[in-house]
Design an enzyme around this catalytic site. Sequence first.
Site, short mmCIF file in Angstrom:
data_model
loop_
_atom_site.label_atom_id
_atom_site.label_comp_id
_atom_site.label_asym_id
_atom_site.label_seq_id
_atom_site.Cartn_x
_atom_site.Cartn_y
_atom_site.Cartn_z
N SER A 157 0.82 -1.21 0.00
CA SER A 157 0.00 0.00 0.00
C SER A 157 0.86 1.26 0.00
O SER A 157 0.32 2.35 -0.19
CB SER A 157 -0.97 0.01 1.18
OG SER A 157 -0.39 -0.50 2.32
N HIS A 216 -3.24 -3.63 -5.72
CA HIS A 216 -3.52 -3.15 -4.36
C HIS A 216 -5.00 -3.33 -4.02
O HIS A 216 -5.86 -2.57 -4.48
CB HIS A 216 -3.12 -1.66 -4.25
CG HIS A 216 -3.26 -1.09 -2.89
ND1 HIS A 216 -3.58 0.21 -2.65
CD2 HIS A 216 -3.12 -1.67 -1.66
CE1 HIS A 216 -3.63 0.43 -1.35
NE2 HIS A 216 -3.36 -0.70 -0.73
N GLU A 256 -6.35 -1.16 -7.02
CA GLU A 256 -5.48 -0.22 -7.74
C GLU A 256 -4.42 -1.03 -8.47
O GLU A 256 -3.68 -1.79 -7.83
CB GLU A 256 -4.82 0.76 -6.76
CG GLU A 256 -5.80 1.78 -6.18
CD GLU A 256 -5.13 2.76 -5.21
OE1 GLU A 256 -5.51 3.94 -5.22
OE2 GLU A 256 -4.23 2.35 -4.45
N ASN A 292 -4.87 6.56 -1.09
CA ASN A 292 -4.19 7.05 0.11
C ASN A 292 -3.65 8.46 -0.05
O ASN A 292 -3.30 9.11 0.93
CB ASN A 292 -3.08 6.09 0.55
CG ASN A 292 -3.65 4.94 1.35
OD1 ASN A 292 -4.71 5.06 1.95
ND2 ASN A 292 -2.95 3.81 1.33
P1 NAI Z 1 -0.16 -9.33 8.06
O1 NAI Z 1 0.90 -8.99 9.02
O2 NAI Z 1 -1.54 -9.64 8.54
O3 NAI Z 1 0.33 -10.60 7.20
C1 NAI Z 1 1.59 -10.71 6.62
C2 NAI Z 1 1.90 -12.18 6.44
O4 NAI Z 1 3.08 -12.30 5.65
C3 NAI Z 1 2.19 -12.89 7.76
O5 NAI Z 1 1.39 -14.05 7.86
C4 NAI Z 1 3.66 -13.22 7.69
O6 NAI Z 1 4.00 -14.45 8.32
C5 NAI Z 1 3.88 -13.32 6.20
N1 NAI Z 1 5.25 -13.08 5.78
C6 NAI Z 1 6.10 -12.13 6.24
N2 NAI Z 1 7.27 -12.22 5.60
C7 NAI Z 1 7.15 -13.23 4.71
C8 NAI Z 1 8.03 -13.78 3.75
N3 NAI Z 1 9.28 -13.32 3.58
N4 NAI Z 1 7.59 -14.80 2.99
C9 NAI Z 1 6.35 -15.29 3.16
N5 NAI Z 1 5.47 -14.81 4.06
C10 NAI Z 1 5.88 -13.78 4.83
O7 NAI Z 1 -0.18 -8.16 7.00
P2 NAI Z 1 -1.40 -7.62 6.10
O8 NAI Z 1 -2.16 -6.61 6.85
O9 NAI Z 1 -2.11 -8.79 5.51
O10 NAI Z 1 -0.60 -6.82 4.97
C11 NAI Z 1 0.13 -7.48 3.98
C12 NAI Z 1 0.46 -6.53 2.86
O11 NAI Z 1 -0.74 -5.97 2.35
C13 NAI Z 1 1.36 -5.37 3.23
O12 NAI Z 1 2.19 -5.09 2.14
C14 NAI Z 1 0.37 -4.24 3.47
O13 NAI Z 1 0.93 -2.98 3.26
C15 NAI Z 1 -0.65 -4.56 2.39
N6 NAI Z 1 -1.99 -4.02 2.64
C16 NAI Z 1 -2.55 -4.09 3.87
C17 NAI Z 1 -3.83 -3.61 4.09
C18 NAI Z 1 -4.47 -3.69 5.43
O14 NAI Z 1 -5.48 -3.00 5.66
N7 NAI Z 1 -3.97 -4.50 6.35
C19 NAI Z 1 -4.63 -3.00 2.98
C20 NAI Z 1 -3.96 -3.06 1.70
C21 NAI Z 1 -2.68 -3.52 1.56
#
Ligand code: NAI
Length: 513
Positions: free
Chosen positions: A128, A149, A161, A199
């Site tokens: 994001s 996105h 996006e 954003n």
């Molecule tokens: P989260 O923390 O809930 O999940 C991330 C997951 O990725 C975890 O399960 C973790 O174990 C795994 N992970 C971390 N490093 C890894 C690697 N090297 N290889 C494989 N798995 C790995 O995070 P969330 O909230 O789901 O966000 C994920 C992405 O989505 C980020 O880039 C965030 O900026 C983006 N995003 C988040 C939003 C939100 O509202 N939470 C909205 C839109 C985008």
Amino acid sequence: MMPEQTHTLSIDTLVAVIGAGAMGAGIAQVAAQAGHPVKLYDNREGAAAQAIDTMAAQLNKLVARGKLTAEQRDAVLSRITPVDDIEALVDAKLVIEAIIENLDVKRSVLATLEDVCSDDCILASNTSSLSITSLAAGRRYPGRIVGMHFFNPAPIMKLVEVVSGLATDSNAASTVYDTALNWGKKPVHTRSTPGFIVNRVARPFYAESLRLLQEQASDCATLDALMRDAGGFRMGAFELTDLIGHDVNYAVTCSVFTAYYGDFRFQPSLIQKELVDAGYLGRKASRGFYHYGEATEQPLALTVTVSSDTPSGCVALGDVGLLSVLVQRLAQAGISVDQESASDAGVLRIGTATVALTDGRLACQRALEEGLTNLVLIDLALDYNQASRLAISRAHNTSTDAVQQVVDCLAQAGIQVSELTDVPGLAVMRTVCMLANEGADAVLQGVGDAIGVDTAMCFGVNYPRGPLRWADQIGLAKVDQLLTCLQAVYGEDRYRPSLLIRRLALQGGRFHD
Ligand code: NAI
């Protein structure tokens, strides 16, 4: 060069999702619901399988509520395979990474994928805030790296996006766009610039309310109620940021502000920083702008009390523009309405009050400049036929009787009134104009087109109307004038009108036909 791409992924194409957190699991569900076989990988052992169990529990609830059949649930779950080894993604033609928001970690995963996946596999990132251009730098085929996105929760929010970096191949972006469309989403193309569309363009929604609070225009409950009841937004800025979390919302504002080299249009708010410093992060901390907890009653919006006097009639002087809908509503509510031509055209006379739509000047300034007595300014509404509350402000020399006559007249039509201190542009109007201003700059700079900007704001953050379409309805000359007045009265660059608004206003143009 990246190998030639088709623009659609056939339904039997394997889609891989990396990261089984909130976003990754949601994206896997969306792809599986569309019919694709999906592999979900997370580097925490067992995390992918656990995410699918959680998904199953959520789908069970939908089945229980009759929103999904048991067969549909089984079909979705049968298509998703958890994997604990990235090598298992070898057959994927589209990989969407949704891992931790860290440039180095994401780059290293993309580097690994280059060795695992075929050269024609699209590598998409759900980032994001990170630059797609940076993510692609140094890769063998940077053209296949594209932003995809999604918004949270991914199965519900329609917007995607599709973000192109400097090297992104247009075929890769088109394939991701068409795929999102086939998945029932509303995709929009955008360029890799800070905040992409949503954003970035959404910043004034928070910033203007925070500014009004800081200047003691009114309190949180009143300003929130105005954004809902007059603006048609689902939530006001204070309740929304309490929900998002002030740590998250403040961090996004700071990152956009820094990324645009300190452009004051994106300046973070000291009021919000103070909440972060105090640990009052919103609902999750049981305290933000509001207090949360079982016994806590939420404060009510400040509403001017209606008197027992018979409401005065209303005279529309000349062309009152957007307020003509309000005049019709007053007539339907039994208020006597007359139309007259007059030198101070474009205003209403209600009893002894002169009522005008805000044009960005202070009420006291406008009263002095135009020689108006008992001036009452009125705020913008999404629809004056539907609004249940409107903001007003008064000039220093406006009598309390005149204000009361306006309040009583609006009450007759079922409209509550919240009086703000004499702030320029009132609340809904200045917020909408600043949203449109940011959207206009995004269009001017080729970050998206007008349809894309409006689609993004309606489907990414549920705005009731796209800000550019809304600006068209207000009239771009009026938007330009309002921003110019704000810029003058504050003496701040923050309110400078976008070149595109100025240009279209001068040309008599619009954003949409
Ligand atoms: P989260 O923390 O809930 O999940 C991330 C997951 O990725 C975890 O399960 C973790 O174990 C795994 N992970 C971390 N490093 C890894 C690697 N090297 N290889 C494989 N798995 C790995 O995070 P969330 O909230 O789901 O966000 C994920 C992405 O989505 C980020 O880039 C965030 O900026 C983006 N995003 C988040 C939003 C939100 O509202 N939470 C909205 C839109 C985008």
